[in-house]
Design a protein around this motif. Structure first.
Motif, mmCIF file in Angstrom:
data_model
loop_
_atom_site.group_PDB
_atom_site.id
_atom_site.type_symbol
_atom_site.label_atom_id
_atom_site.label_comp_id
_atom_site.label_asym_id
_atom_site.label_seq_id
_atom_site.Cartn_x
_atom_site.Cartn_y
_atom_site.Cartn_z
ATOM 1 N N GLY A 169 14.013 -9.881 -4.267
ATOM 2 C CA GLY A 169 12.908 -9.421 -5.111
ATOM 3 C C GLY A 169 11.899 -8.572 -4.355
ATOM 4 N N TRP A 170 11.548 -9.012 -3.127
ATOM 5 C CA TRP A 170 10.589 -8.236 -2.345
ATOM 6 C C TRP A 170 11.171 -6.886 -1.947
ATOM 7 C CZ3 TRP A 170 5.871 -9.709 -2.768
ATOM 8 C CH2 TRP A 170 5.538 -11.064 -2.885
ATOM 9 N N ALA A 171 12.482 -6.845 -1.700
ATOM 10 C CA ALA A 171 13.126 -5.576 -1.347
ATOM 11 C C ALA A 171 13.126 -4.612 -2.533
ATOM 12 C CB ALA A 171 14.552 -5.830 -0.867
ATOM 13 N N CYS A 172 13.454 -5.121 -3.723
ATOM 14 C CA CYS A 172 13.432 -4.268 -4.935
ATOM 15 C C CYS A 172 12.022 -3.741 -5.198
ATOM 16 C CB CYS A 172 13.926 -5.062 -6.144
ATOM 17 S SG CYS A 172 15.683 -5.446 -6.106
ATOM 18 N N PHE A 173 11.048 -4.628 -5.065
ATOM 19 C CA PHE A 173 9.654 -4.256 -5.279
ATOM 20 C C PHE A 173 9.218 -3.195 -4.264
ATOM 21 C CE2 PHE A 173 5.007 -5.597 -4.897
ATOM 22 C CZ PHE A 173 4.632 -4.942 -6.057
ATOM 23 N N SER A 174 9.552 -3.426 -2.997
ATOM 24 C CA SER A 174 9.175 -2.480 -1.949
ATOM 25 C C SER A 174 9.829 -1.122 -2.157
ATOM 26 C CB SER A 174 9.584 -3.051 -0.584
ATOM 27 O OG SER A 174 9.330 -2.119 0.447
ATOM 28 N N ASP A 175 11.123 -1.121 -2.505
ATOM 29 C CA ASP A 175 11.830 0.153 -2.715
ATOM 30 C C ASP A 175 11.179 0.975 -3.822
ATOM 31 O OD1 ASP A 175 13.581 -0.501 -0.729
ATOM 32 O OD2 ASP A 175 15.197 -1.168 -2.065
ATOM 33 N N SER A 176 10.813 0.315 -4.919
ATOM 34 C CA SER A 176 10.204 1.042 -6.040
ATOM 35 C C SER A 176 8.825 1.588 -5.661
ATOM 36 C CB SER A 176 10.088 0.141 -7.273
ATOM 37 O OG SER A 176 9.269 -0.986 -7.005
ATOM 38 N N LEU A 177 8.054 0.809 -4.897
ATOM 39 C CA LEU A 177 6.726 1.273 -4.478
ATOM 40 C C LEU A 177 6.829 2.435 -3.495
ATOM 41 C CD1 LEU A 177 4.716 -2.061 -3.969
ATOM 42 C CD2 LEU A 177 4.845 -0.603 -5.988
ATOM 43 N N VAL A 178 7.761 2.338 -2.559
ATOM 44 C CA VAL A 178 7.925 3.410 -1.570
ATOM 45 C C VAL A 178 8.379 4.698 -2.250
ATOM 46 C CG1 VAL A 178 9.319 4.173 0.395
ATOM 47 C CG2 VAL A 178 8.343 1.867 0.383
ATOM 48 N N GLU A 179 9.298 4.574 -3.214
ATOM 49 C CA GLU A 179 9.752 5.761 -3.953
ATOM 50 C C GLU A 179 8.590 6.417 -4.688
ATOM 51 O OE1 GLU A 179 12.976 7.019 -7.434
ATOM 52 O OE2 GLU A 179 12.729 4.918 -6.857
ATOM 53 N N HIS A 180 7.789 5.581 -5.318
ATOM 54 C CA HIS A 180 6.610 6.095 -6.030
ATOM 55 C C HIS A 180 5.656 6.769 -5.051
ATOM 56 C CE1 HIS A 180 3.616 5.166 -9.533
ATOM 57 N NE2 HIS A 180 3.915 6.436 -9.431
ATOM 58 N N TRP A 181 5.423 6.159 -3.913
ATOM 59 C CA TRP A 181 4.515 6.701 -2.911
ATOM 60 C C TRP A 181 5.012 8.040 -2.366
ATOM 61 C CZ3 TRP A 181 -0.232 5.841 -0.909
ATOM 62 C CH2 TRP A 181 -0.536 6.436 0.306
ATOM 63 N N ASN A 182 6.305 8.141 -2.098
ATOM 64 C CA ASN A 182 6.861 9.367 -1.536
ATOM 65 C C ASN A 182 6.779 10.536 -2.510
ATOM 66 O OD1 ASN A 182 7.492 8.152 0.903
ATOM 67 N ND2 ASN A 182 9.569 7.603 0.273
ATOM 68 N N ARG A 183 6.726 10.243 -3.796
ATOM 69 C CA ARG A 183 6.641 11.315 -4.783
ATOM 70 C C ARG A 183 5.256 11.943 -4.817
ATOM 71 N NH1 ARG A 183 9.872 8.940 -10.123
ATOM 72 N NH2 ARG A 183 11.976 9.070 -9.233
ATOM 73 N N TRP A 184 4.213 11.089 -4.911
ATOM 74 C CA TRP A 184 2.852 11.644 -5.011
ATOM 75 C C TRP A 184 1.767 10.731 -4.436
ATOM 76 C CZ3 TRP A 184 -0.850 9.442 -8.530
ATOM 77 C CH2 TRP A 184 -0.352 8.394 -9.302
ATOM 78 N N GLU A 185 2.192 9.804 -3.567
ATOM 79 C CA GLU A 185 1.255 8.891 -2.918
ATOM 80 C C GLU A 185 0.482 8.062 -3.940
ATOM 81 O OE1 GLU A 185 -1.194 10.915 -0.092
ATOM 82 O OE2 GLU A 185 0.491 11.466 1.188
ATOM 83 N N GLY A 186 1.174 7.671 -5.008
ATOM 84 C CA GLY A 186 0.550 6.837 -6.039
ATOM 85 C C GLY A 186 0.740 5.369 -5.745
ATOM 86 N N PRO A 187 0.168 4.509 -6.578
ATOM 87 C CA PRO A 187 -0.443 4.825 -7.874
ATOM 88 C C PRO A 187 -1.949 5.014 -7.824
ATOM 89 C CG PRO A 187 -0.195 2.467 -7.686
ATOM 90 C CD PRO A 187 0.323 3.046 -6.400
ATOM 91 N N PHE A 188 -2.562 5.002 -6.638
ATOM 92 C CA PHE A 188 -4.018 5.061 -6.553
ATOM 93 C C PHE A 188 -4.489 6.464 -6.189
ATOM 94 C CE2 PHE A 188 -2.892 0.628 -5.249
ATOM 95 C CZ PHE A 188 -3.321 0.018 -6.422
ATOM 96 N N PHE A 189 -5.675 6.829 -6.706
ATOM 97 C CA PHE A 189 -6.270 8.141 -6.428
ATOM 98 C C PHE A 189 -7.320 8.070 -5.326
ATOM 99 C CE2 PHE A 189 -4.794 8.418 -10.828
ATOM 100 C CZ PHE A 189 -4.103 9.614 -10.803
ATOM 101 N N ASP A 190 -8.041 6.974 -5.291
ATOM 102 C CA ASP A 190 -9.116 6.833 -4.314
ATOM 103 C C ASP A 190 -8.555 6.798 -2.896
ATOM 104 O OD1 ASP A 190 -10.923 4.730 -2.622
ATOM 105 O OD2 ASP A 190 -12.151 5.924 -3.959
ATOM 106 N N GLY A 191 -9.150 7.614 -2.004
ATOM 107 C CA GLY A 191 -8.635 7.731 -0.650
ATOM 108 C C GLY A 191 -8.677 6.434 0.137
ATOM 109 N N VAL A 192 -9.760 5.661 -0.018
ATOM 110 C CA VAL A 192 -9.886 4.385 0.690
ATOM 111 C C VAL A 192 -8.820 3.413 0.207
ATOM 112 C CG1 VAL A 192 -11.405 2.417 1.136
ATOM 113 C CG2 VAL A 192 -12.351 4.738 1.052
ATOM 114 N N ASN A 193 -8.604 3.377 -1.102
ATOM 115 C CA ASN A 193 -7.572 2.485 -1.657
ATOM 116 C C ASN A 193 -6.182 2.893 -1.185
ATOM 117 O OD1 ASN A 193 -9.568 1.107 -3.052
ATOM 118 N ND2 ASN A 193 -9.256 2.238 -4.959
ATOM 119 N N ARG A 194 -5.926 4.197 -1.160
ATOM 120 C CA ARG A 194 -4.603 4.674 -0.723
ATOM 121 C C ARG A 194 -4.339 4.315 0.729
ATOM 122 N NH1 ARG A 194 -5.324 9.780 -3.348
ATOM 123 N NH2 ARG A 194 -5.450 10.781 -1.315
ATOM 124 N N GLU A 195 -5.366 4.444 1.554
ATOM 125 C CA GLU A 195 -5.195 4.151 2.981
ATOM 126 C C GLU A 195 -4.813 2.687 3.204
ATOM 127 O OE1 GLU A 195 -7.799 4.400 7.138
ATOM 128 O OE2 GLU A 195 -8.625 5.166 5.253
#
Length: 284
Positions: A169-195
């Motif tokens: 489960g953690w691997a599936c969750f991580s893969d989906s988040l990393v894919e999302h991040w690599n596309r546009w560094e989402g899901p957050f817009f605020d720079g502090v939150n993204r960091e």
């Protein structure tokens, strides 16, 4: 140029005061000179009104004309010639009233523009605050979506780890988040939150890799459990831990998960704090 014009107006105003004092003490001022002074005063007032309009570029030209009339009036006053004209009094009175009218219009327009500027500033501030809070709401909503999945995976850990088993489960969750991040560094817009979120992603990816390293690959020992992620029911695989003393223990895996979740807690905390602060400000 504007400061020079201001000094010229001040100088002319001072001369006007002197002329008025002279007139009160009986010194003769020709009617034509007074008429020209009234015309000049009206032009200066007109230039002030024009400064508040889209034709402000003509303001300096009008002031220069007024300066020329002033020089002309002073010259006529100093010349020993009688310039008594029958229409001079009418011109003087008319332009005196006209100049007074321009002064009143100037202050009226200035007051209107000041109020309009204040209203626009207030509206712009409220609009900025509204859109800023909408971004914060989006950050909060996205955080809660991730947090719901994390809570479900934590519940699955409690059901699986005590039996010396792990899940992907953690691997599936991580893969989906990393894919999302690599596309546009989402899901957050605020720079502090993204960091801070990026730090969590790195820790989560490392943890998922550690879990995969200790999972038994014998498919005959696999079992499945469905967990909701991204509004879908995802089927996860539960596997026994490899019976090998050289790989990480379940306790060590739990420790790695907790390290990643501590970083998630920081992401979650700063988003919640900002949401609560800006939400309270919306009521003001």
């Amino acid at each position: 140029m504007k400061s020079k014009s201001a000094y010229i107006v001040l100088a002319i105003g001072a001369i006007f005061v002197i002329c008025a004092i002279c007139r009160m003490f009986g010194y003769l001022i020709p009617g034509l000179v007074i008429a020209l002074m009234s015309v000049m005063a009206a032009l200066i007032s007109l230039s002030d009104v024009i400064e508040l309009s889209r034709f402000r570029k003509f303001g300096n030209s009008i002031q220069l004309i007024a300066l020329g009339i002033f020089i002309c009036s002073m010259t006529l006053w100093l010349l020993p010639i009688d310039f008594s004209l029958p229409f001079a009094q009418v011109i003087g009175d008319s332009f005196t009233i006209l100049g007074l009218g321009f002064v009143i219009v100037f202050f009226g327009l200035k007051e209107v523009f000041n109020h309009t500027k204040e209203d626009n500033s207030k509206k712009n501030y409220e609009l900025l605050k509204y859109w800023k809070f909408n971004i914060t709401i989006n950050e909060y909503d996205e955080m809660m979506k991730l947090n719901d999945i994390i809570e479900r995976l934590k519940k699955l850990d409690q059901d699986v780890f005590p039996y010396n088993k792990v899940h992907n489960g953690w691997a599936c969750f991580s893969d989906s988040l990393v894919e999302h991040w690599n596309r546009w560094e989402g899901p957050f817009f605020d720079g502090v939150n993204r960091e801070k979120y990026h730090e969590f992603l790195i820790a989560l990816d490392h943890t998922a890799g550690e879990i995969g390293n200790i999972a038994d690959t014998d498919y005959r020992s696999f079992s499945q459990r469905k967990v909701e992620m991204w509004n879908e029911s995802i089927e996860l695989t539960i596997q026994p831990r490899i019976n090998n003393m050289y790989v990480a223990s379940i306790e060590e895996i739990v420790e790695e998960i907790n390290k990643a979740l501590l970083l998630w807690g920081e992401v979650k905390g700063q988003i919640i704090n900002r949401y609560e602060k800006e939400r309270s400000e919306q009521k003001e």
